[in-house]
Design an enzyme around this catalytic site. Structure first.
Site, PDB file in Angstrom:
ATOM      1  N   CYS A 200      -2.215   9.662   2.458  1.00 19.36           N
ATOM      2  CA  CYS A 200      -1.744   9.162   1.185  1.00 19.36           C
ATOM      3  C   CYS A 200      -3.050   9.358   0.211  1.00 19.36           C
ATOM      4  CB  CYS A 200      -1.707   7.721   1.460  1.00 19.36           C
ATOM      5  SG  CYS A 200      -3.138   6.898   1.955  1.00 19.36           S
TER       6      CYS A 200
ATOM      7  N   GLU B 277       0.701  -1.487   0.024  1.00 23.00           N
ATOM      8  CA  GLU B 277       0.006  -0.185  -0.116  1.00 23.00           C
ATOM      9  C   GLU B 277       0.669   1.274  -0.031  1.00 23.00           C
ATOM     10  OE1 GLU B 277      -3.531  -0.007  -0.208  1.00 23.00           O
ATOM     11  OE2 GLU B 277      -3.615  -2.239   0.062  1.00 23.00           O
TER      12      GLU B 277
HETATM   13  P1  NAD Z   1       8.146   4.545   5.129  1.00 23.20           P
HETATM   14  O1  NAD Z   1       8.235   3.717   3.777  1.00 23.20           O
HETATM   15  O2  NAD Z   1       9.285   5.367   5.267  1.00 23.20           O
HETATM   16  O3  NAD Z   1       7.999   3.783   6.310  1.00 23.20           O
HETATM   17  C1  NAD Z   1       6.854   2.570   6.438  1.00 23.20           C
HETATM   18  C2  NAD Z   1       7.327   1.576   7.302  1.00 23.20           C
HETATM   19  O4  NAD Z   1       8.710   0.959   6.761  1.00 23.20           O
HETATM   20  C3  NAD Z   1       7.856   1.900   8.774  1.00 23.20           C
HETATM   21  O5  NAD Z   1       7.335   0.855   9.778  1.00 23.20           O
HETATM   22  C4  NAD Z   1       9.643   1.730   8.777  1.00 23.20           C
HETATM   23  O6  NAD Z   1       9.957   1.593   9.805  1.00 23.20           O
HETATM   24  C5  NAD Z   1       9.664   0.916   7.934  1.00 23.20           C
HETATM   25  N1  NAD Z   1      10.987   1.273   7.086  1.00 23.20           N
HETATM   26  C6  NAD Z   1      11.476   2.469   6.622  1.00 23.20           C
HETATM   27  N2  NAD Z   1      12.475   2.206   6.059  1.00 23.20           N
HETATM   28  C7  NAD Z   1      12.854   0.976   6.010  1.00 23.20           C
HETATM   29  C8  NAD Z   1      13.849   0.210   5.256  1.00 23.20           C
HETATM   30  N3  NAD Z   1      14.757   0.510   4.669  1.00 23.20           N
HETATM   31  N4  NAD Z   1      13.752  -1.271   5.495  1.00 23.20           N
HETATM   32  C9  NAD Z   1      12.636  -1.666   5.893  1.00 23.20           C
HETATM   33  N5  NAD Z   1      11.843  -1.053   6.622  1.00 23.20           N
HETATM   34  C10 NAD Z   1      11.773   0.280   6.684  1.00 23.20           C
HETATM   35  O7  NAD Z   1       6.713   5.538   5.047  1.00 23.20           O
HETATM   36  P2  NAD Z   1       6.213   6.658   6.047  1.00 23.20           P
HETATM   37  O8  NAD Z   1       7.141   7.750   5.957  1.00 23.20           O
HETATM   38  O9  NAD Z   1       6.205   5.895   7.382  1.00 23.20           O
HETATM   39  O10 NAD Z   1       4.956   6.934   5.414  1.00 23.20           O
HETATM   40  C11 NAD Z   1       4.638   7.730   4.176  1.00 23.20           C
HETATM   41  C12 NAD Z   1       4.343   7.087   2.929  1.00 23.20           C
HETATM   42  O11 NAD Z   1       3.403   6.071   3.244  1.00 23.20           O
HETATM   43  C13 NAD Z   1       3.915   7.953   1.963  1.00 23.20           C
HETATM   44  O12 NAD Z   1       4.605   7.560   0.665  1.00 23.20           O
HETATM   45  C14 NAD Z   1       2.442   7.701   2.022  1.00 23.20           C
HETATM   46  O13 NAD Z   1       1.800   7.814   0.703  1.00 23.20           O
HETATM   47  C15 NAD Z   1       2.446   6.310   2.140  1.00 23.20           C
HETATM   48  N6  NAD Z   1       1.177   5.768   2.825  1.00 23.20           N
HETATM   49  C16 NAD Z   1       0.551   4.947   2.050  1.00 23.20           C
HETATM   50  C17 NAD Z   1      -0.853   4.608   2.313  1.00 23.20           C
HETATM   51  C18 NAD Z   1      -1.588   3.539   1.721  1.00 23.20           C
HETATM   52  O14 NAD Z   1      -2.644   3.127   2.207  1.00 23.20           O
HETATM   53  N7  NAD Z   1      -1.231   3.449   0.449  1.00 23.20           N
HETATM   54  C19 NAD Z   1      -1.231   4.785   3.769  1.00 23.20           C
HETATM   55  C20 NAD Z   1      -0.332   5.956   4.493  1.00 23.20           C
HETATM   56  C21 NAD Z   1       0.707   6.124   3.730  1.00 23.20           C
END
Ligand code: NAD
Length: 470
Positions: A244, A210
């Site tokens: 998002c 997602e």
């Molecule tokens: P992110 O991808 O930075 O982090 C998400 C999760 O991944 C966190 O739990 C984090 O600890 C983990 N993570 C981060 N880097 C990692 C790595 N290198 N290896 C493994 N795990 C890792 O996202 P965010 O900043 O928390 O959220 C914002 C993003 O999420 C935006 O792009 C937003 O559009 C998207 N989002 C999508 C939805 C959806 O339903 N499609 C909903 C909310 C947010």
């Protein structure tokens, strides 16, 4: 504290014991989750306030109530969802029992983001539990208060052998990803989504991703400009723009923009008063890193309203940018903050071409009272979800799947779609042990008489022909 390896092993053992397979167990866990939500509403609102300064109104509608409704939807429909699906049969299998059995995958890993830190971890979890899986939740380290609260509450309410919360950031998630899971459900950015999918590929683990992206919003001259401004402003500035499926940018003609901008300015004052920083109804940017990233984007185009920043308060005023070009920095990344750029286009064709030049978004919006315009945009573009004359509302219906396409992700959830996502569809045939004469037709030595008999019984006829077996 147990290592991730030990936690995964504990859950695997619990899953293999078969305890999650019964409807009774699943219902008990779902009801416990509902109690968790009801009995801890105050603590949840407080954690959200600490992490994002989320107004209670927003926390209730988009996190607490949303999650409770998902749980109740699962409780009310679980028996129906779990039923085997009986399928059509051929002449040769007429006496057999043929059905699709919805089975749990096993142990799932659910990784969440920080922007809706309760809803976006618990909603997929509800699907995992309803489908009979064990699961590890990995909430975001960027929203520590909500994550900590989840890790304290979950073991108090749910079966500790089957469900666990692991807190932490990249290091802890990387460790988790070394384990073999049976399903990974990830919500976050597109870049990290690729890291998750690469790790999952090593174990051939299926994934739902997602992800995010830039959601376009085309405003047509036929729209009701005042309503349009209200709906766009609400969706863009909800949760301080950190949503998002918020409209990321507006496309419209210069003439529409000249009416839309004053309507947006009026609307912002109506929503947040003369100084939005003093409004109780506006959240804050999650952290300094995102504050600085967003502040840099304010240099694109020209500020029509807003633009004020206060680093100590992690505050950026709700901002509308005009004279924005496709090549400006604000148009190169998902904004994920309280900034709304307006890009001028000549007409609907140019708007559609603009949308189609970019990656497929999670949501796509059009404002118009002309059905032809709405249909045109719907038919000539692609996105995870679509809504005309509003934004975000498409995700409030559990009867619609929620998910992305292309760069905005893969897989879908909410309501029954969550249960289906976390269920393996097992193809089952309970075959009759008799009728050997018919079975014998396929055994060697092969003969032309047997072949024509098999062709006659098995061939699927085109619709409209004399005999149609399937
Ligand atoms: P992110 O991808 O930075 O982090 C998400 C999760 O991944 C966190 O739990 C984090 O600890 C983990 N993570 C981060 N880097 C990692 C790595 N290198 N290896 C493994 N795990 C890792 O996202 P965010 O900043 O928390 O959220 C914002 C993003 O999420 C935006 O792009 C937003 O559009 C998207 N989002 C999508 C939805 C959806 O339903 N499609 C909903 C909310 C947010």
């Amino acid at each position: 504290m147990s290592s991730t390896k030990e936690v995964a092993a504990r859950l695997r053992e619990a899953f293999n014991s078969g305890k999650t397979r019964t409807a009774e167990f699943r219902l008990k866990q779902l009801k416990a989750m509902l109690n968790l939500m009801k009995e801890n509403e105050g603590a949840l609102l407080e954690a959200l306030k600490k992490d994002l300064r989320k107004p209670n109104f927003e926390s209730i509608i988009s996190e607490v109530l949303f999650t409770k409704n998902e749980i109740v939807c699962a409780i009310n429909n679980l028996t129906e969802w779990m039923k085997p699906e009986y399928v059509e049969k051929t002449l040769v299998t007429k006496l057999d029992t043929c059905f699709i059995k919805k089975e749990p995958f096993g142990v799932a890993l659910i990784i969440g983001p920080w922007n809706y830190p309760i809803q976006l971890v618990l909603t997929p979890f509800i699907g995992a539990v309803a489908a009979g899986n064990c699961a590890i939740l990995k909430p975001s380290e960027v929203s520590p208060n909500s994550s900590q609260l989840l890790s304290e509450l979950l073991p108090k309410y749910l079966d500790k052998d089957c469900f666990a919360v692991v807190c932490g950031g990249v290091k802890e998630t990387t460790e988790l990803l070394e384990e073999k899971f049976d399903y990974i459900f990830f919500t976050g950015g597109t870049h990290v989504g690729k890291i998750i999918m690469t790790a999952a590929a090593k174990h051939l683990t299926p994934v739902s991703l997602e992800l995010g992206g830039k959601n376009p919003c085309y405003v047509d001259k036929s729209c009701d400009i005042n309503n349009t401004a209200h709906r766009i402003a609400w969706a863009r500035f909800l949760n301080m723009g950190q949503t998002c499926i918020a409209p990321d940018y507006v496309l419209c003609t210069k003439a529409v923009r000249e009416e839309l901008v004053p309507a947006l300015i009026n609307c912002l004052e109506e929503f947040y008063g003369k100084n939005p920083q003093e409004s109780e109804d506006l959240g804050r940017i999650i952290n300094e890193k995102h504050f600085n990233r967003l502040k840099a984007l304010l240099s694109s185009g020209k500020v029509a309203v807003g633009g004020q920043t206060d680093e100590k308060d992690k505050y950026i005023a709700p901002t509308v940018l005009v004279d924005v070009k496709e090549t400006d920095p604000v148009m190169q990344e998902e904004i994920f903050g309280p900034i709304l750029p307006i890009v001028d286009v000549e007409n609907i064709d140019e708007a559609i071409a603009f949308m189609n030049r970019h990656e497929k978004p999670l949501a796509l919006y059009v404002y118009s009272t002309d059905n032809k315009v709405v249909k045109d945009v719907l038919e000539r573009t692609s996105s995870g979800g679509f809504c005309s004359n509003d934004c975000i509302m498409q995700m409030t219906l559990f009867s619609l799947p929620f998910g992305g396409v292309g760069d905005s992700g893969m897989g879908m959830y909410h309501g029954r779609f969550s249960f289906d996502t976390f269920s393996h569809k097992r193809a089952c045939m309970l075959r009759s042990a008799g009728m050997e004469k018919i079975s014998a037709l396929r055994y060697p030595p092969y003969g032309s008489h047997n072949l024509s008999m098999i062709e006659w019984t098995r061939e699927i006829k085109e619709k409209g022909s004399v005999c149609c077996i399937m």
